[in-house]
Design a protein around this motif. Sequence first.
Motif, PDB file in Angstrom:
ATOM      1  N   ALA A 378       0.834  -1.201   0.000  1.00 51.07           N
ATOM      2  CA  ALA A 378       0.000   0.000   0.000  1.00 51.07           C
ATOM      3  C   ALA A 378       0.868   1.251   0.000  1.00 51.07           C
ATOM      4  CB  ALA A 378      -0.932  -0.001   1.212  1.00 51.07           C
ATOM      5  N   ARG A 379       1.906   1.242   0.812  1.00 52.99           N
ATOM      6  CA  ARG A 379       2.802   2.408   0.886  1.00 52.99           C
ATOM      7  C   ARG A 379       3.590   2.576  -0.399  1.00 52.99           C
ATOM      8  NH1 ARG A 379       4.411   6.474   0.643  1.00 52.99           N
ATOM      9  NH2 ARG A 379       5.790   7.692   1.982  1.00 52.99           N
ATOM     10  N   LEU A 380       3.986   1.465  -1.013  1.00 54.56           N
ATOM     11  CA  LEU A 380       4.804   1.512  -2.219  1.00 54.56           C
ATOM     12  C   LEU A 380       3.979   1.844  -3.462  1.00 54.56           C
ATOM     13  CD1 LEU A 380       7.802   0.886  -3.048  1.00 54.56           C
ATOM     14  CD2 LEU A 380       7.027  -1.429  -3.576  1.00 54.56           C
ATOM     15  N   LEU A 381       2.828   1.200  -3.597  1.00 58.57           N
ATOM     16  CA  LEU A 381       2.050   1.322  -4.832  1.00 58.57           C
ATOM     17  C   LEU A 381       1.189   2.585  -4.890  1.00 58.57           C
ATOM     18  CD1 LEU A 381       0.835  -2.320  -5.578  1.00 58.57           C
ATOM     19  CD2 LEU A 381       2.783  -1.077  -6.534  1.00 58.57           C
ATOM     20  N   THR A 382       0.909   3.204  -3.741  1.00 55.58           N
ATOM     21  CA  THR A 382       0.077   4.412  -3.791  1.00 55.58           C
ATOM     22  C   THR A 382       0.724   5.509  -4.630  1.00 55.58           C
ATOM     23  OG1 THR A 382      -1.015   3.924  -1.684  1.00 55.58           O
ATOM     24  CG2 THR A 382      -1.026   6.209  -2.425  1.00 55.58           C
ATOM     25  N   PRO A 383       1.963   5.931  -4.361  1.00 54.50           N
ATOM     26  CA  PRO A 383       2.553   6.957  -5.229  1.00 54.50           C
ATOM     27  C   PRO A 383       2.833   6.440  -6.632  1.00 54.50           C
ATOM     28  CG  PRO A 383       4.185   6.166  -3.656  1.00 54.50           C
ATOM     29  CD  PRO A 383       2.871   5.582  -3.232  1.00 54.50           C
ATOM     30  N   VAL A 384       3.153   5.160  -6.766  1.00 55.14           N
ATOM     31  CA  VAL A 384       3.453   4.596  -8.082  1.00 55.14           C
ATOM     32  C   VAL A 384       2.213   4.616  -8.973  1.00 55.14           C
ATOM     33  CG1 VAL A 384       3.960   2.405  -9.253  1.00 55.14           C
ATOM     34  CG2 VAL A 384       5.404   3.182  -7.376  1.00 55.14           C
ATOM     35  N   ALA A 385       1.088   4.118  -8.441  1.00 58.00           N
ATOM     36  CA  ALA A 385      -0.148   4.083  -9.230  1.00 58.00           C
ATOM     37  C   ALA A 385      -0.646   5.486  -9.538  1.00 58.00           C
ATOM     38  CB  ALA A 385      -1.218   3.288  -8.480  1.00 58.00           C
ATOM     39  N   LYS A 386      -0.607   6.350  -8.541  1.00 53.68           N
ATOM     40  CA  LYS A 386      -1.047   7.738  -8.760  1.00 53.68           C
ATOM     41  C   LYS A 386      -0.190   8.408  -9.823  1.00 53.68           C
ATOM     42  CE  LYS A 386      -2.428  12.071  -7.495  1.00 53.68           C
ATOM     43  NZ  LYS A 386      -1.714  12.966  -8.424  1.00 53.68           N
ATOM     44  N   PHE A 387       1.117   8.204  -9.766  1.00 53.43           N
ATOM     45  CA  PHE A 387       2.016   8.819 -10.734  1.00 53.43           C
ATOM     46  C   PHE A 387       1.775   8.272 -12.136  1.00 53.43           C
ATOM     47  CE2 PHE A 387       5.932   8.403 -13.218  1.00 53.43           C
ATOM     48  CZ  PHE A 387       6.304   9.725 -13.346  1.00 53.43           C
ATOM     49  N   TRP A 388       1.871   6.959 -12.292  1.00 54.56           N
ATOM     50  CA  TRP A 388       1.935   6.397 -13.635  1.00 54.56           C
ATOM     51  C   TRP A 388       0.578   6.379 -14.336  1.00 54.56           C
ATOM     52  CZ3 TRP A 388       5.123   6.257 -17.264  1.00 54.56           C
ATOM     53  CH2 TRP A 388       4.955   5.409 -18.373  1.00 54.56           C
ATOM     54  N   ILE A 389      -0.446   5.912 -13.656  1.00 53.28           N
ATOM     55  CA  ILE A 389      -1.756   5.849 -14.291  1.00 53.28           C
ATOM     56  C   ILE A 389      -2.228   7.239 -14.686  1.00 53.28           C
ATOM     57  CG2 ILE A 389      -4.190   5.279 -13.935  1.00 53.28           C
ATOM     58  CD1 ILE A 389      -3.271   2.981 -12.140  1.00 53.28           C
ATOM     59  N   CYS A 390      -2.075   8.193 -13.769  1.00 57.58           N
ATOM     60  CA  CYS A 390      -2.542   9.552 -14.068  1.00 57.58           C
ATOM     61  C   CYS A 390      -1.706  10.225 -15.141  1.00 57.58           C
ATOM     62  CB  CYS A 390      -2.571  10.388 -12.789  1.00 57.58           C
ATOM     63  SG  CYS A 390      -3.722   9.758 -11.549  1.00 57.58           S
ATOM     64  N   LYS A 391      -0.414   9.918 -15.194  1.00 56.64           N
ATOM     65  CA  LYS A 391       0.432  10.479 -16.247  1.00 56.64           C
ATOM     66  C   LYS A 391      -0.013   9.978 -17.624  1.00 56.64           C
ATOM     67  CE  LYS A 391       3.621  13.332 -14.927  1.00 56.64           C
ATOM     68  NZ  LYS A 391       2.624  14.082 -14.192  1.00 56.64           N
ATOM     69  N   ARG A 392      -0.481   8.745 -17.692  1.00 54.98           N
ATOM     70  CA  ARG A 392      -0.895   8.161 -18.967  1.00 54.98           C
ATOM     71  C   ARG A 392      -2.258   8.679 -19.424  1.00 54.98           C
ATOM     72  NH1 ARG A 392       2.361   6.713 -22.103  1.00 54.98           N
ATOM     73  NH2 ARG A 392       1.217   4.954 -22.938  1.00 54.98           N
ATOM     74  N   GLY A 393      -3.017   9.264 -18.488  1.00 55.00           N
ATOM     75  CA  GLY A 393      -4.400   9.605 -18.772  1.00 55.00           C
ATOM     76  C   GLY A 393      -4.605  10.585 -19.913  1.00 55.00           C
ATOM     77  N   SER A 394      -3.908  11.711 -19.875  1.00 53.83           N
ATOM     78  CA  SER A 394      -4.139  12.740 -20.890  1.00 53.83           C
ATOM     79  C   SER A 394      -3.749  12.252 -22.283  1.00 53.83           C
ATOM     80  CB  SER A 394      -3.355  14.007 -20.531  1.00 53.83           C
ATOM     81  OG  SER A 394      -3.850  14.584 -19.349  1.00 53.83           O
ATOM     82  N   HIS A 395      -2.629  11.569 -22.385  1.00 54.20           N
ATOM     83  CA  HIS A 395      -2.185  11.010 -23.666  1.00 54.20           C
ATOM     84  C   HIS A 395      -3.209  10.003 -24.169  1.00 54.20           C
ATOM     85  CE1 HIS A 395       1.335   8.998 -26.068  1.00 54.20           C
ATOM     86  NE2 HIS A 395       0.422   9.555 -26.838  1.00 54.20           N
ATOM     87  N   PHE A 396      -3.723   9.189 -23.272  1.00 54.86           N
ATOM     88  CA  PHE A 396      -4.726   8.196 -23.614  1.00 54.86           C
ATOM     89  C   PHE A 396      -5.975   8.879 -24.180  1.00 54.86           C
ATOM     90  CE2 PHE A 396      -8.185   5.292 -22.989  1.00 54.86           C
ATOM     91  CZ  PHE A 396      -7.651   4.012 -23.006  1.00 54.86           C
ATOM     92  N   ALA A 397      -6.466   9.905 -23.479  1.00 56.71           N
ATOM     93  CA  ALA A 397      -7.689  10.586 -23.904  1.00 56.71           C
ATOM     94  C   ALA A 397      -7.514  11.243 -25.261  1.00 56.71           C
ATOM     95  CB  ALA A 397      -8.090  11.626 -22.858  1.00 56.71           C
ATOM     96  N   GLN A 398      -6.342  11.820 -25.511  1.00 50.87           N
ATOM     97  CA  GLN A 398      -6.091  12.445 -26.810  1.00 50.87           C
ATOM     98  C   GLN A 398      -6.171  11.421 -27.934  1.00 50.87           C
ATOM     99  OE1 GLN A 398      -2.198  14.134 -27.233  1.00 50.87           O
ATOM    100  NE2 GLN A 398      -2.452  14.532 -29.406  1.00 50.87           N
ATOM    101  N   GLU A 399      -5.561  10.260 -27.714  1.00 55.56           N
ATOM    102  CA  GLU A 399      -5.554   9.239 -28.760  1.00 55.56           C
ATOM    103  C   GLU A 399      -6.958   8.683 -28.985  1.00 55.56           C
ATOM    104  OE1 GLU A 399      -3.744   8.032 -31.757  1.00 55.56           O
ATOM    105  OE2 GLU A 399      -2.255   8.454 -30.210  1.00 55.56           O
ATOM    106  N   ALA A 400      -7.700   8.478 -27.907  1.00 56.89           N
ATOM    107  CA  ALA A 400      -9.073   7.994 -28.042  1.00 56.89           C
ATOM    108  C   ALA A 400      -9.935   9.012 -28.776  1.00 56.89           C
ATOM    109  CB  ALA A 400      -9.657   7.698 -26.660  1.00 56.89           C
ATOM    110  N   MET A 401      -9.704  10.292 -28.510  1.00 58.65           N
ATOM    111  CA  MET A 401     -10.436  11.347 -29.195  1.00 58.65           C
ATOM    112  C   MET A 401     -10.150  11.331 -30.695  1.00 58.65           C
ATOM    113  SD  MET A 401     -10.251  15.464 -28.527  1.00 58.65           S
ATOM    114  CE  MET A 401     -10.824  15.347 -26.834  1.00 58.65           C
ATOM    115  N   GLU A 402      -8.909  11.060 -31.055  1.00 62.87           N
ATOM    116  CA  GLU A 402      -8.546  11.004 -32.476  1.00 62.87           C
ATOM    117  C   GLU A 402      -9.287   9.891 -33.199  1.00 62.87           C
ATOM    118  OE1 GLU A 402      -4.521  11.163 -33.776  1.00 62.87           O
ATOM    119  OE2 GLU A 402      -3.930  12.630 -32.268  1.00 62.87           O
ATOM    120  N   CYS A 403      -9.650   8.827 -32.492  1.00 64.40           N
ATOM    121  CA  CYS A 403     -10.412   7.746 -33.119  1.00 64.40           C
ATOM    122  C   CYS A 403     -11.766   8.251 -33.615  1.00 64.40           C
ATOM    123  CB  CYS A 403     -10.624   6.603 -32.134  1.00 64.40           C
ATOM    124  SG  CYS A 403      -9.112   5.758 -31.628  1.00 64.40           S
ATOM    125  N   LEU A 404     -12.271   9.314 -33.003  1.00 64.74           N
ATOM    126  CA  LEU A 404     -13.551   9.894 -33.399  1.00 64.74           C
ATOM    127  C   LEU A 404     -13.385  11.067 -34.361  1.00 64.74           C
ATOM    128  CD1 LEU A 404     -14.184   8.291 -30.751  1.00 64.74           C
ATOM    129  CD2 LEU A 404     -15.891  10.027 -30.236  1.00 64.74           C
TER     130      LEU A 404
END
Length: 549
Positions: A378-404
Amino acid sequence: MLSTHEVFNQPAPLVDLNLFDTNRALQAALAFNAPGLDTTGLRALGATVGSAGMQAHARLANVFTPQLKTHSRVGERIDQVEFHPSYHALMREAVGAGLHGAAFGAAEQARGNAHLRRAAGFMLFTELEPSVLCPISMSYAVTPALQDNAAIYRDWAPQLTSRDYDPALKVWRDKPGATMGMGMTEKQGGSDVRANTTRAEPAGRDGWGQRFAVTGHKWFFSAPMCDAFLVLAQTASGLSCLFLPRVLPDGSLNAVRIQRLKDKLGNKANASSEVEFLGATAWLVGEEGRGVPQILAMGTMTRLDCALGTSGLMRQALSIALHHTTQRKAFGKYLIDQPLMKNVLADLALESEASTALALRLARAFDRQHDPHEQVMARLLTPVAKFWICKRGSHFAQEAMECLGGNGYVEEGGEGIMARIYREMPLNSIWEGAGNIMALDLLRALRKADAAAALAQELAPARGQHAALDHLAARLPLRVEEMATEMEARRLAQDVALAVQAALLAQTAPAAVFNAFCDSRLGGHWGHSFGSLSAGTEVDAIIERAMPR
């Protein structure tokens, strides 16, 4: 038929589907983390949040945004925020689903896996509307912290764990349910809360303990219509955590002045504000001068929600992209039959499933804090998950938007949801600590002597299943033991996230998903954008697994 042309080749809206039943990655992650889990409630929630009626509420709550009313018609200071009825409809569903403090109620705790079930529900609701989940998430994080003041917790816990929603601004004892928020950051400090200047002067004692008069400001004070807040203020012993209700026990309004509402990029349905305290009444929670550790404990829980929320938004964006491309034709065939579009969609599906797996694995650790290994994870993965998943979010949304194409960029119609997702994505990356804060927090977590051993144990079940994962897993414990310098902290957070995601997919996903993830993210058979999977990738199998219907 219009007078000038026939309208055709336009996808139908993605409505009236069960978001739980159609999310195989979510179901697999739940089965892995809690075999035999009763998902009846999640299935019911999936139907609700996927309905056309609730999606209409989500649209209306974002179109008709909150309005600040500082004064009544006769000139009285009231400091209230007015919401569209759809906002309250959404809040009622979220509270009714137990996504707030209900996880700490006796009934939920007795059922077991309270945090995991709540996490899955939070992800499903995010696909409907994430803005209202700000007060929901804060109520979740604040409820256990109140136990540091037994008297306040005794009085408020029944309302905070209740599944009844009551938006009225009145004394807590007259309400069937309540929500809470936080007030931490100030103009001069931001994430550096030790720079706070808001001060609290002793003002006597009563049944709730030491009372203070609080004077100062908060630069970000989200959901100002919550019933109470935990705030940070300087006392004689240092930065302390205080309980500050909007309505005082005698029924009078507390001295909280809402200066203005924030005009944000996204998160439009939620009211975020700037406030001043003019001798506002508050009570000490916990030990005086120990406010920062208390806030960090609450931040851990809201950081989990950032990872969950971004994962939910990823799933929503992916579902919309898949739905659109199965109905839209270009150059003689459906978009989804175009090889390059398949590559993009499969790549997005990999990212979405890996994020879901990591976020729910973290939620499992919150349920098992009696287990030493889970405490470390819990102590290790909390900053890791918050950092990595959220960092990928905006790039992900842009690419998904391009599909439309252009349909995804506009703000109206069913596909206008994609623009809303894109504007929402940066929030989770910034809220509760941006990327650098998370990477530095990882370094603090690594100071635990058993961090490297815990990580090795976490990766062990996937040993021997992919050469690239084996190579990364063999090197990570040494890097963890050496505690990388600040300059390398982001890279380390990335690599820990990818390794854990891969190990989880080895145990929860089909071989097509696991191998493609490892080949691309770990093996180097990938470019710098989505849609650059290698030619041998089983894209059809990956896409089929991710389909929303």
